[in-house]
Structures are given as C-alpha cells and as structure tokens.
Design an enzyme around this catalytic site. Structure first.
Site, mmCIF file in Angstrom:
data_model
loop_
_atom_site.group_PDB
_atom_site.id
_atom_site.type_symbol
_atom_site.label_atom_id
_atom_site.label_comp_id
_atom_site.label_asym_id
_atom_site.label_seq_id
_atom_site.Cartn_x
_atom_site.Cartn_y
_atom_site.Cartn_z
ATOM 1 N N HIS A 161 -34.418 10.207 21.909
ATOM 2 C CA HIS A 161 -34.217 10.160 23.381
ATOM 3 C C HIS A 161 -35.489 9.693 24.096
ATOM 4 C CE1 HIS A 161 -30.736 12.887 22.532
ATOM 5 N NE2 HIS A 161 -31.601 13.414 21.678
ATOM 6 N N SER A 282 -51.488 -12.604 34.944
ATOM 7 C CA SER A 282 -50.795 -12.696 36.222
ATOM 8 C C SER A 282 -51.630 -13.560 37.155
ATOM 9 C CB SER A 282 -50.631 -11.298 36.822
ATOM 10 O OG SER A 282 -50.458 -11.388 38.222
ATOM 11 N N LYS A 288 -53.843 -7.825 34.644
ATOM 12 C CA LYS A 288 -52.595 -7.855 33.880
ATOM 13 C C LYS A 288 -52.693 -8.635 32.581
ATOM 14 C CE LYS A 288 -48.909 -6.564 34.946
ATOM 15 N NZ LYS A 288 -47.972 -6.854 36.057
ATOM 16 N N GLU A 295 -40.928 -9.764 25.721
ATOM 17 C CA GLU A 295 -39.818 -9.715 26.678
ATOM 18 C C GLU A 295 -38.801 -10.815 26.408
ATOM 19 O OE1 GLU A 295 -43.159 -9.364 29.732
ATOM 20 O OE2 GLU A 295 -41.394 -8.913 30.919
#
Ligand code: ARG
Length: 463
Positions: A161, A282, A288, A295
């Site tokens: 979980h 970024s 970043k 992704e």
C-alpha cells in the site's frame, strides 16, 4: 475527381483509375515500406522455389534474383522512388523490378498473391522484433543484476500500500524485476516459436494449382514449417496480437519500475540518484532534475496497449479470409515495437547509470516500525505466545513508541516490560533491520544469502 490511368497490375478489368481519395485511403506504402527487406527476402525464396520446381525457367529466375538485389540496394541506399499510385511495398518492388529486368518480372507473381506475401513479410518482421525485444530484455536484466549484486545486503523499506511494511534488501527489490522481465522474455520466446510457420504458398486463400514446394520456401526463410491451412495462413494476425500482448505486459512492468524511480528520485525519498544523461532540468526552477525518461517509459504502456486493443478491434469482426481491414495491422505494430525498444533501451541506460543512496535506504528501512513483525515473531518464538496475542502486544508497543515519538528499537526495556512482563533484553537483537532481513532465509526471501543465490542463478542463465 482525379482519374489516373488504370493500374498496371489489374488494369485489365478496369476502365478508369482510382479517385485521389481512394488512392489516399488505400495506399499503405507510406508505412509498409518498412517491410522492404522482408518482402524481397520472401520474393527471392519464392523465385528460387519456382526454379527448383521447374515452374519457371532458370534464366528468368536468375534475372529476377539479380533484379531483386538491385531493388533492395536502391531501397537501402535511399535512392528508391516510392509511388503511392503503386499502393504498397509489394507492387512498388515488382514495378521497379519490371523496369530493371523487363518481362521476367511479370513471372514472379506466379503461384503467389499479395495475401500470402504480406502475411509472410509481416511475420518475418514481427519475428525480428521478438528477437530485438529478447535482446533488450536481457541487457536490462544484466543491468539489474549488477545493481542487485552491488547492494545485495543493503537494507531498504519494503512496501505494501506504499506504506512501510518490512525491511527488505535492495538486491531483492532489483531481482524482483529480473523475474518479471524473465517472464516477459519467455512470452516473446513463446510467441516467436508459435509464429514461426510460413504462410507463403497459401496464395490468395485456397492454395495453388502449380506444383510449388512450400517446405522449401519455409526453410529458406527460417520458418520451422509451412502453415497447414491456406485460409488460416492469409487471414489471421494472431501472431501480431501475441507480440502486442507480450509487449503490453512488458511495458506494464517497465511502467511500474519507472513509477518507482520517479518516487525514489524525489527529494522526499532520495533513494536513488539518476544520472544527468537520463534526466532533464527546468527552464525556470534551477534546482530541478526531472526524471523525464522514467516518466516517458511509464507513459509508453498507453500507446503499446492501445495498439493491442486497436488491432484486436480490427480483427474481431472479420470473416475469413483476407479483408483490407488487415492493412491496418502494421502501423499499430510498428509504433508499439519502436516504442517498446526505446523504453527498454532507456530503462537499461537509466538502471546502468543510477546510484542507490545506501544511507537513505537504510534510514528509511528502520522507520515506520518496519520490524514490528520481527518483534511479534520473537514473542511467539521465545515467549511461546500465540501469534494473535503477540500481534496484539506488538501493536501496543508500536502505539507506545508512536506516542513517545521514537522508533521501536528506541523504547527502553522497562517501557516494553510494562506492556508484557516476559520481554527480555534479547528482544533488541531482532529489532535491527539487518537482523530482520538476515532472518528471512525462506526460499525466495529477502535475506542477502537468498538474494545472492538468485543472482548467481541468473548470472548463469544469462551467461
Ligand atoms: N497492402 C496490403 C496489406 O497490407 C497487401 C495485401 C493486399 N491484398 C489485397 N488482396 N488487396 O494488407
């Protein structure tokens, strides 16, 4: 309405050429040019068989053979002029062959149809993709093995979980993916074996009256045997669907791992550091480092499984045998295969480059009362409590630790004895994460010794 001259291949029955829109919807050359090599391999095998069986003269077949090699080198060299009017790769190749060698080119299509031709070409192409997927999977499995070997005994939290469950080892987690990818490899291997039968010689659908030798063409193209039913041979695309199904499951596995890398590389987790080579920055936030490759791998399942569904829908209502609907098989499979190979390669690079943060993993491994099960097991083993009672006692200790704001190993002995008087100093021996993982020696468990045994087994398999 634009009308072009009637088609050279079947113009005999037609007074007018197709409308421009008809040509646009009908043509597949824009994408099936990717089958050029397979198409020419198939034609060469067919022509050689036509000579061996005496169906064509040797001199004609020799001209065809040489001409096909010229066409292939034109295509591979980028000099070939593909024509939409010629609809597909099969007619583009044959038309060019005719320009090069003249009359004998018209004999190549003896005892053959584009129906068995395209089924053959596409099987050959998909078969190659199975091999490429297997190679990509093996490379990635090796990368995971290297990670597992380096950190066979590094502790980290195991989750259910996405809540801290029990400590596990980094090596164990990496090896879980090795097992999944090995099953993916098995699926591509199985699909490849099943698809490795030759449709060539099924002709349009019914077979042919010419004395062809389908065993000869099958073996020339590396197939195990000819397909046994000509109707089936030209009308099924289950081999492509099996490839897409295997690709979908594989992409799902990659997507889950990618999701973990996204979570693990975040500032909140810091379990892994991804390399500059597989991340992006970024344009506005200087701090970043985004896990874009992970992704995108995570997203690839969308188009790959989409292709699987799309081809399933194309096929589901088709009566036997060939229908032009089946021309819609290729773009889906091409796109899915390209993106699967890209995802495998990107994951391989990311895993090779990634650095696990051993300290952060260990710190997290001990938090969240991750050794509560070890405590309960100790109460059973040493004090002889029934597991249900041990579970209850441990639950009270966790609540106490939570109340005080410490982890389980930080409770004092007297605090513990206030919950159960029988607890002794020895209990602290099982509350450490290293002892916890070392004790999980059951087959397939997370103990470093078990993990090392699995690593050794896989290294041998992949050697
Ligand atoms: N381009 C066609 C396809 O991909 C080749 C087969 C055409 N056969 C036919 N009978 N029209 O399916």
């Amino acid at each position: 309405m634009t009308e072009t001259k009637t088609n050279a291949m079947w113009g005999g029955r037609f007074a007018a050429g197709p409308d421009a829109i008809m040509e646009a919807i009908n043509a597949s050359i824009g994408f099936d040019k990717r089958l050029a090599r397979q198409d020419i391999d198939g034609s060469r095998a067919h022509a050689a068989m036509l000579a061996a069986t005496g169906i064509l003269r040797d001199s004609d077949v020799e001209a065809i053979r040489k001409g096909l090699l010229t066409v292939l080198s034109e295509i591979e060299g980028g000099a070939f002029q593909f024509s939409t009017a010629l609809e597909d790769i099969h007619m583009n190749v044959e038309a060019r062959l005719k320009e090069i060698i003249g009359e004998p080119a018209g004999r190549l299509h003896t005892a053959r149809s584009r129906n068995d031709q395209v089924a053959t070409d596409f099987r050959l192409w998909v078969r190659d993709q199975c091999d490429a997927a297997i190679a990509g999977l093996e490379a990635l499995m090796r990368a995971l093995l290297a990670q597992a070997e380096a950190g066979a005994d590094w502790v980290m939290p195991g989750f259910t979980h996405l809540q801290t469950a029990q400590p596990v080892t980094w090596g164990h987690h990496m090896m879980a993916y090795v097992e999944m990818l090995a099953r993916d490899r098995g699926r591509f291997t199985d699909a490849r074996a099943r698809m490795n039968e030759s449709p060539l010689g099924a002709a349009a659908l019914a077979g042919t009256s010419f004395p062809i030798d389908r065993h000869m063409t099958a073996s020339a193209l590396g197939f195990d045997r000819p397909m046994a039913n000509s109707l089936d041979a030209v009308s099924d695309r289950d081999f492509a669907l099996e490839f897409l199904a295997a690709a979908s499951i594989c992409a799902m596995h990659l997507s889950r791992f990618a999701e973990e890398l996204v979570i693990w590389s975040s500032a909140q987790f810091r379990f892994v550091r991804l390399s500059d080579r597989f991340t992006t920055g970024s344009s506005i936030m200087p701090q970043k480092k985004n896990p874009d490759a992970a992704e995108l791998i995570r997203a690839k399942i969308g188009r790959i499984f989409g292709a699987n569904v799309a081809l399933m829908m194309v096929m589901k209502g088709l009566p036997l045998t060939y229908s032009k609907d089946m021309q819609e098989d290729k773009e889906q499979v091409f796109d899915a295969a390209d993106n699967l190979m890209l995802a495998l390669a990107a994951m391989d690079g990311m895993v090779r480059d990634m650095t696990a943060n051993r300290e952060a993993l260990e710190r997290a491994a001990g938090s969240g009362f991750s050794t509560a099960t070890d405590l309960a097991d100790w109460l059973v083993r040493v004090l002889g409590l029934p597991f249900r009672e041990a579970h209850h006692v441990t639950g009270s200790l966790v609540a106490m630790a939570e109340g005080v704001g410490v982890d389980l190993p930080d409770l004092t002995l007297s605090q513990m004895q206030s919950v159960h008087a029988g607890i002794t100093e020895d209990v602290f021996g099982v509350l450490g994460v290293h002892n916890s993982v070392a004790s999980r020696m059951s087959y397939g468990g997370t103990a470093p010794a078990q993990v090392r045994a699995q690593i050794a087994r896989w290294k041998e398999i992949l050697a």
